[in-house]
Scaffold this motif. Structure first.
Motif, mmCIF file in Angstrom:
data_model
loop_
_atom_site.group_PDB
_atom_site.id
_atom_site.type_symbol
_atom_site.label_atom_id
_atom_site.label_comp_id
_atom_site.label_asym_id
_atom_site.label_seq_id
_atom_site.Cartn_x
_atom_site.Cartn_y
_atom_site.Cartn_z
ATOM 1 N N GLY A 193 0.778 -1.223 0.000
ATOM 2 C CA GLY A 193 0.000 0.000 0.000
ATOM 3 C C GLY A 193 0.814 1.279 0.000
ATOM 4 O O GLY A 193 0.297 2.350 0.265
ATOM 5 N N ARG A 194 2.081 1.190 -0.303
ATOM 6 C CA ARG A 194 2.961 2.366 -0.334
ATOM 7 C C ARG A 194 3.193 2.833 -1.762
ATOM 8 O O ARG A 194 3.033 2.068 -2.703
ATOM 9 C CB ARG A 194 4.335 2.012 0.246
ATOM 10 N N GLU A 195 3.607 4.061 -1.879
ATOM 11 C CA GLU A 195 4.065 4.559 -3.173
ATOM 12 C C GLU A 195 5.365 3.837 -3.531
ATOM 13 O O GLU A 195 6.154 3.512 -2.642
ATOM 14 C CB GLU A 195 4.329 6.070 -3.101
ATOM 15 N N PRO A 196 5.628 3.601 -4.807
ATOM 16 C CA PRO A 196 6.896 2.975 -5.182
ATOM 17 C C PRO A 196 8.086 3.855 -4.779
ATOM 18 O O PRO A 196 8.007 5.068 -4.787
ATOM 19 C CB PRO A 196 6.818 2.878 -6.710
ATOM 20 N N VAL A 197 9.161 3.199 -4.404
ATOM 21 C CA VAL A 197 10.398 3.901 -4.066
ATOM 22 C C VAL A 197 11.154 4.143 -5.371
ATOM 23 O O VAL A 197 11.290 3.242 -6.200
ATOM 24 C CB VAL A 197 11.253 3.072 -3.084
ATOM 25 N N ASP A 229 18.867 2.326 -5.398
ATOM 26 C CA ASP A 229 20.299 2.184 -5.671
ATOM 27 C C ASP A 229 21.151 2.733 -4.524
ATOM 28 O O ASP A 229 22.159 2.126 -4.143
ATOM 29 C CB ASP A 229 20.672 2.878 -6.979
ATOM 30 N N LEU A 230 20.744 3.880 -3.949
ATOM 31 C CA LEU A 230 21.484 4.431 -2.805
ATOM 32 C C LEU A 230 21.365 3.514 -1.590
ATOM 33 O O LEU A 230 22.345 3.316 -0.859
ATOM 34 C CB LEU A 230 20.993 5.838 -2.464
ATOM 35 N N GLU A 239 7.485 6.208 6.313
ATOM 36 C CA GLU A 239 6.833 6.903 5.197
ATOM 37 C C GLU A 239 7.835 7.660 4.339
ATOM 38 O O GLU A 239 7.720 7.679 3.125
ATOM 39 C CB GLU A 239 5.759 7.869 5.714
ATOM 40 N N ASP A 240 8.826 8.287 4.966
ATOM 41 C CA ASP A 240 9.733 9.175 4.246
ATOM 42 C C ASP A 240 11.188 8.746 4.269
ATOM 43 O O ASP A 240 12.051 9.442 3.745
ATOM 44 C CB ASP A 240 9.626 10.589 4.820
ATOM 45 N N ALA A 241 11.491 7.600 4.904
ATOM 46 C CA ALA A 241 12.891 7.212 5.067
ATOM 47 C C ALA A 241 13.023 5.707 5.262
ATOM 48 O O ALA A 241 12.064 5.017 5.613
ATOM 49 C CB ALA A 241 13.503 7.943 6.258
ATOM 50 N N ALA A 297 16.888 9.138 3.284
ATOM 51 C CA ALA A 297 15.633 9.760 2.852
ATOM 52 C C ALA A 297 15.149 9.055 1.586
ATOM 53 O O ALA A 297 15.945 8.664 0.733
ATOM 54 C CB ALA A 297 15.844 11.243 2.577
ATOM 55 N N LEU A 298 13.842 8.899 1.460
ATOM 56 C CA LEU A 298 13.287 8.230 0.288
ATOM 57 C C LEU A 298 12.799 9.200 -0.765
ATOM 58 O O LEU A 298 12.348 8.782 -1.832
ATOM 59 C CB LEU A 298 12.163 7.272 0.712
ATOM 60 N N ALA A 299 12.882 10.476 -0.479
ATOM 61 C CA ALA A 299 12.499 11.500 -1.467
ATOM 62 C C ALA A 299 13.609 12.529 -1.524
ATOM 63 O O ALA A 299 14.244 12.823 -0.518
ATOM 64 C CB ALA A 299 11.186 12.164 -1.073
ATOM 65 N N GLY A 300 13.858 13.076 -2.692
ATOM 66 C CA GLY A 300 14.877 14.120 -2.805
ATOM 67 C C GLY A 300 16.251 13.569 -2.580
ATOM 68 O O GLY A 300 16.534 12.435 -2.875
ATOM 69 N N THR A 301 17.107 14.396 -1.974
ATOM 70 C CA THR A 301 18.475 13.985 -1.710
ATOM 71 C C THR A 301 18.650 13.678 -0.242
ATOM 72 O O THR A 301 17.983 14.232 0.599
ATOM 73 C CB THR A 301 19.476 15.095 -2.129
#
Length: 151
Positions: A50-54, A60-61, A89-91, A146-150
């Motif tokens: 149920g999560r957004e794809p990473v 890769d990181l 959710e974010d990491a 972090a799963l979004a941005g840098t």
């Protein structure tokens, strides 16, 4: 306000978590590759929960961080180690537990040095890196990516 954010993050429960144990005594490059694949498979499967794809870049990181942390355990900590992945959710929290109490130490910048850049790489791409003693012996090296941005 920063302390409130840190406290909130520290008390949150992961959305998903998984771990795998390795016997470092039988270590070879196959174990490190296995840990990288385990991480990629875990993150790729997260949308089924149920999560957004990473993003591929973040997977890769994560694989890179796992590779560096597990490599340190293989090279510097005889005995078993455990890889723990905790997805928020974010990491992604990546933890490697081993049987040696000595903390990894980043080395200073040295463009002539071949190898031994693992801790520097992990620190550069992650939001945070910590070392926690584990009793009766050993440590937990924990890196938050972090799963979004840098990172």
């Amino acid at each position: 306000m920063t302390d409130a954010i840190a406290t909130e993050r520290a008390t949150r429960e992961p959305v998903l978590s998984v771990s795998v144990d390795y016997d470092v005594g039988d270590a070879d490059d196959g174990m490190i590759a296995s840990a990288r694949a385990f991480t990629a498979d875990f993150l790729a499967a997260s949308p089924a929960m149920g999560r957004e794809p990473v993003a591929r870049e973040r997977i890769d990181l994560a694989r890179l961080v796992v590779s560096e942390l597990v490599t340190n355990a293989v090279r510097h900590a005889p005995g078993p180690c455990r890889l723990l992945l905790e997805l928020f959710e974010d990491a992604l929290d990546i933890s490697v537990f081993d049987r040696v109490e000595t903390s990894p130490v980043p080395r200073g910048h040295d463009p002539g040095r071949i190898g031994q850049h693992g801790v520097e790489i992990v620190v550069a791409v992650c939001e945070s890196v910590s070392v926690e003693p584990q009793h009766p012996t050993g440590k937990r090296v924990k890196a938050r990516l972090a799963l979004a941005g840098t990172g």
